[in-house]
Design a protein around this motif. Structure first.
Motif, PDB file in Angstrom:
ATOM      1  N   GLY A 123      15.415-104.990  -3.879  1.00 33.12           N
ATOM      2  CA  GLY A 123      15.532-105.830  -5.067  1.00 33.12           C
ATOM      3  C   GLY A 123      15.238-105.058  -6.332  1.00 33.12           C
ATOM      4  O   GLY A 123      14.629-103.979  -6.293  1.00 33.12           O
ATOM      5  N   PHE A 124      15.666-105.620  -7.463  1.00 34.26           N
ATOM      6  CA  PHE A 124      15.484-104.962  -8.755  1.00 34.26           C
ATOM      7  C   PHE A 124      14.018-105.034  -9.175  1.00 34.26           C
ATOM      8  O   PHE A 124      13.361-106.053  -9.029  1.00 34.26           O
ATOM      9  N   SER A 125      13.528-103.908  -9.675  1.00 31.86           N
ATOM     10  CA  SER A 125      12.135-103.901 -10.086  1.00 31.86           C
ATOM     11  C   SER A 125      11.903-102.768 -11.073  1.00 31.86           C
ATOM     12  O   SER A 125      12.581-101.744 -11.043  1.00 31.86           O
ATOM     13  N   THR A 126      10.953-102.964 -11.958  1.00 28.91           N
ATOM     14  CA  THR A 126      10.584-101.875 -12.863  1.00 28.91           C
ATOM     15  C   THR A 126       9.195-101.356 -12.525  1.00 28.91           C
ATOM     16  O   THR A 126       8.528-100.745 -13.352  1.00 28.91           O
ATOM     17  N   ARG A 127       8.773-101.582 -11.277  1.00 28.13           N
ATOM     18  CA  ARG A 127       7.392-101.219 -10.932  1.00 28.13           C
ATOM     19  C   ARG A 127       7.144 -99.725 -11.042  1.00 28.13           C
ATOM     20  O   ARG A 127       6.049 -99.299 -11.382  1.00 28.13           O
ATOM     21  N   TRP A 128       8.185 -98.896 -10.757  1.00 25.62           N
ATOM     22  CA  TRP A 128       7.955 -97.440 -10.809  1.00 25.62           C
ATOM     23  C   TRP A 128       7.795 -96.975 -12.240  1.00 25.62           C
ATOM     24  O   TRP A 128       7.140 -95.972 -12.505  1.00 25.62           O
ATOM     25  N   LEU A 163       3.913 -95.026 -16.338  1.00 28.81           N
ATOM     26  CA  LEU A 163       3.164 -95.118 -17.592  1.00 28.81           C
ATOM     27  C   LEU A 163       1.662 -95.047 -17.369  1.00 28.81           C
ATOM     28  O   LEU A 163       0.908 -94.760 -18.287  1.00 28.81           O
ATOM     29  N   GLU A 164       1.244 -95.353 -16.122  1.00 29.96           N
ATOM     30  CA  GLU A 164      -0.191 -95.285 -15.857  1.00 29.96           C
ATOM     31  C   GLU A 164      -0.591 -93.932 -15.272  1.00 29.96           C
ATOM     32  O   GLU A 164      -1.770 -93.687 -15.048  1.00 29.96           O
ATOM     33  N   ASN A 165       0.402 -93.093 -14.999  1.00 28.89           N
ATOM     34  CA  ASN A 165       0.105 -91.805 -14.370  1.00 28.89           C
ATOM     35  C   ASN A 165      -0.286 -90.778 -15.441  1.00 28.89           C
ATOM     36  O   ASN A 165       0.559 -90.202 -16.118  1.00 28.89           O
ATOM     37  N   ALA A 166      -1.594 -90.598 -15.587  1.00 28.09           N
ATOM     38  CA  ALA A 166      -2.095 -89.734 -16.671  1.00 28.09           C
ATOM     39  C   ALA A 166      -1.642 -88.296 -16.483  1.00 28.09           C
ATOM     40  O   ALA A 166      -1.334 -87.598 -17.457  1.00 28.09           O
ATOM     41  N   GLN A 167      -1.552 -87.848 -15.228  1.00 30.61           N
ATOM     42  CA  GLN A 167      -1.154 -86.455 -14.973  1.00 30.61           C
ATOM     43  C   GLN A 167       0.240 -86.175 -15.525  1.00 30.61           C
ATOM     44  O   GLN A 167       0.459 -85.173 -16.214  1.00 30.61           O
ATOM     45  N   ILE A 168       1.172 -87.105 -15.248  1.00 30.35           N
ATOM     46  CA  ILE A 168       2.544 -86.920 -15.719  1.00 30.35           C
ATOM     47  C   ILE A 168       2.610 -87.024 -17.236  1.00 30.35           C
ATOM     48  O   ILE A 168       3.267 -86.222 -17.906  1.00 30.35           O
ATOM     49  N   PRO A 188       9.454 -92.135  -5.866  1.00 31.41           N
ATOM     50  CA  PRO A 188      10.050 -93.159  -6.742  1.00 31.41           C
ATOM     51  C   PRO A 188       9.665 -93.003  -8.215  1.00 31.41           C
ATOM     52  O   PRO A 188      10.503 -93.215  -9.087  1.00 31.41           O
ATOM     53  N   GLU A 189       8.416 -92.603  -8.493  1.00 34.92           N
ATOM     54  CA  GLU A 189       8.021 -92.452  -9.891  1.00 34.92           C
ATOM     55  C   GLU A 189       8.853 -91.379 -10.590  1.00 34.92           C
ATOM     56  O   GLU A 189       9.163 -91.487 -11.775  1.00 34.92           O
ATOM     57  N   ILE A 190       9.188 -90.324  -9.830  1.00 33.10           N
ATOM     58  CA  ILE A 190      10.006 -89.264 -10.428  1.00 33.10           C
ATOM     59  C   ILE A 190      11.416 -89.782 -10.693  1.00 33.10           C
ATOM     60  O   ILE A 190      12.054 -89.389 -11.673  1.00 33.10           O
TER      61      ILE A 190
END
Lengths: 301, 269
Positions: free
Chosen positions: B42-47, B52-57, B235-237
């Protein structure tokens, strides 16, 4: 606060600044570093900081001051790993270059035959990947080729296969990745020569009874040759030293020389051997690089 | 001829599909709710929220942007000077070496450039400079290879330019410095802008040379991406890639459109 300077002197100063600033930068950060690689490739590895033996031993009182050694180069010849890496890199780079030519030539030709303004759009679509991240475009193939990737998914759901195929982490994936990332480098120089082709020549030949394959072989191909050579060199040279593509898409055994060098440096921390690997890689590349430079100079003239 | 052009255009369509399909698939999957690539959850913007919460990135992205802005700016200055030095300064001793040093970084394998710069900066014990490896050494490395690209772009503009304006200014008594500043530079400004953009993109995208020169000091965005995707699809990438590719595509399309408009206004170029 202005000081009177003789204008001739000021002009010479300006000329000096223009030439010397980039000159010194390149000497310091390009030529000297490379000389150091050359120097360290003749040193012995040491467990020390820096981890290599000095080139000159100034404390020696006898004539034996030069401590250079050919051991690293001898090791490159003796240990099969390196020979296999070099040969495999050359093979992969050559085959990928041929594949890029096979795909790139018809694409460049089709673009050159397209009327404006569509031609600009087609060219833009070739140039666009240049500006998008190389790393992310290689990564995109991991999504496509993986065991749970799109291609395996489509093949399984269509009933063609039962088990997912091992496509990622193979040599085939490395070829695919290289062709994918470097085919624009092939298309652009090819397009530049094909664009200048005089189609009247083709028509004249056809009127005189030449068949399409004869026209292609005797007119198009010879006239496009400079573009073909430039495109092939632009693909072959970077492909030979490629690191990212074999590291992400290749298997553990896909030892291209760029990857071997990287591992030698970061995993084994053998700086002298890594330097020797680099020097030999450069020796292999010198011929194609000089050929490319000559071609550039000819087209500039 | 009809049959052969059908063949050519089929290959062209296949080629574009080959170039763009993987990117489109990657972008599509960045909106996939499921972690596994194959399953459409399903469609999602969770990644995107995870990103946005990944401080390292985010830290790495900020560092990469800083390095890219600084190195592109310095590389544009040095590269333009180099182009002037090769194209407007006549003959001098060492010009051949200069030409070679400008051309070589363009064809030098990244692993060799990276290795040589690392060996160079690791001699810091001898000189005490640079005091540490990290953003500063990455920036120096990026300036070095991207100034060559800027020099080539500006030089080709200088070579195709009409000398008569500069010569007229000289004949009227203009000093070389003033002529360069008032006449040559405005004329090569578009090439300098193109060079800056290319240097910026090259810096933002560089993985190999950065890895060699950074030591343990700093991680740029490509270094973080590489360390994550080496272990497999992340997925985050996918979300990050969609954002980056989206920005670049919009930028290139705007630039391409502007150039086409200028051509229409000014058909001589």
């Amino acid at each position: 606060m202005s000081t009177v300077v003789n204008p001739g002197k000021r002009d010479r100063l300006w000329r000096g600044v223009v030439i010397a600033t980039p000159y010194l930068w390149l000497l310091l950060f390009f030529l000297i570093p490379f000389a150091i690689v050359l120097k360290i490739s003749f040193a012995d590895p040491l467990v020390a900081q820096p981890p290599f033996s000095p080139f000159f031993d100034w404390t020696a009182t006898t004539g034996d001051r030069i401590l250079a050694t050919l051991d690293n180069y001898r090791f490159l010849l003796e240990d099969k790993l390196y020979l296999v890496s070099y040969l495999k890199s050359i093979k992969i780079a050559l085959i990928s270059t041929a594949l890029c030519l096979l795909l790139g030539f018809p694409m460049a030709y089709a673009i050159a035959l397209t009327p404006y303004p569509w031609r600009n759009l087609l060219l833009l679509l070739v140039i666009l990947p240049f500006w998008t991240s190389f790393l992310l475009r290689v990564y995109a193939w991991m999504v496509m080729l993986g065991k749970q990737g799109l291609i395996n998914h489509l093949l399984i759901s269509s009933g063609l296969i039962d088990e997912p195929l091992q496509m990622l982490y193979t040599d085939g994936a490395v070829y695919l990745g290289i062709v994918y990332t470097y085919v624009p480098f092939m298309i652009l120089p090819l397009y530049a020569t094909l664009e200048k082709l005089d189609l009247d020549l083709n028509e004249a030949a056809a009127d005189l009874g030449a068949r399409p394959h004869q026209i292609f072989r005797d007119i198009t191909l010879p006239l496009a040759l400079p573009g073909i050579i430039a495109g092939c060199l632009l693909v072959f040279i970077p492909a030979l030293g490629e690191y990212v593509i074999p590291a992400l898409l290749g298997g553990l055994d896909s030892l291209m020389i760029g990857r071997t060098l990287y591992d030698e440096f970061f995993v084994n921390r053998d700086w002298p051997l890594a330097s020797a690997v680099a020097v030999v890689l450069l020796l292999i590349l010198i011929l194609p690089i000089m050929l490319f430079q000559r071609l550039q100079q000819e087209s500039d003239a | 001829m009809r049959r052969s052009s059908t063949f050519l255009y089929s290959v062209l369509c296949f080629g574009y599909a080959f170039l763009y399909l993987p990117i489109l698939v990657l972008m599509l999957y960045s909106f996939n709710n499921a972690r596994l690539a194959t399953v459409w959850g399903g469609f999602s913007t969770r990644w995107y929220s995870a990103l946005l919460e990944n401080a390292q990135i985010l830290d790495a992205a900020l560092l990469s942007l800083q390095i890219a802005v600084v190195s592109a700016t310095v590389a544009t200055l040095l590269g333009t000077l180099a182009a002037l030095g090769l194209n407007r300064m006549g003959r001098y001793r060492g010009r051949t070496l200069f030409t070679g040093m400008i051309a070589a970084p363009l064809v030098m394998p990244e692993v060799i450039t990276g290795l040589s710069l690392l060996l160079f900066v690791s001699l810091q014990e001898l000189t005490g400079w640079p005091s540490s490896r990290g953003a500063n050494t990455i920036t120096i490395a990026h300036i070095t290879f991207s100034m060559a690209y800027v020099a080539v772009i500006v030089q080709s503009r200088l070579a195709s330019m009409d000398h008569s304006l500069e010569e007229a200014a000289m004949d009227l008594g203009g000093r070389p410095f003033a002529v360069t500043l008032d006449i040559t530079l405005p004329l090569v400004a578009p090439a300098m802008a193109a060079g800056w953009l290319l240097a910026f993109t090259l810096s933002l995208d560089d993985l190999v040379i950065s890895s060699f020169t950074s030591g343990a000091g700093a991680s740029t965005l490509p270094m973080v991406i590489f360390s994550k995707v080496k272990l497999g699809v992340t997925p985050e990438i996918n979300a990050l890639a969609t954002i980056i590719i989206g920005i670049v595509t919009v930028g290139v399309l705007i630039a391409g459109w502007t150039m086409l408009r200028q051509q229409r206004v000014n058909p001589g170029h």
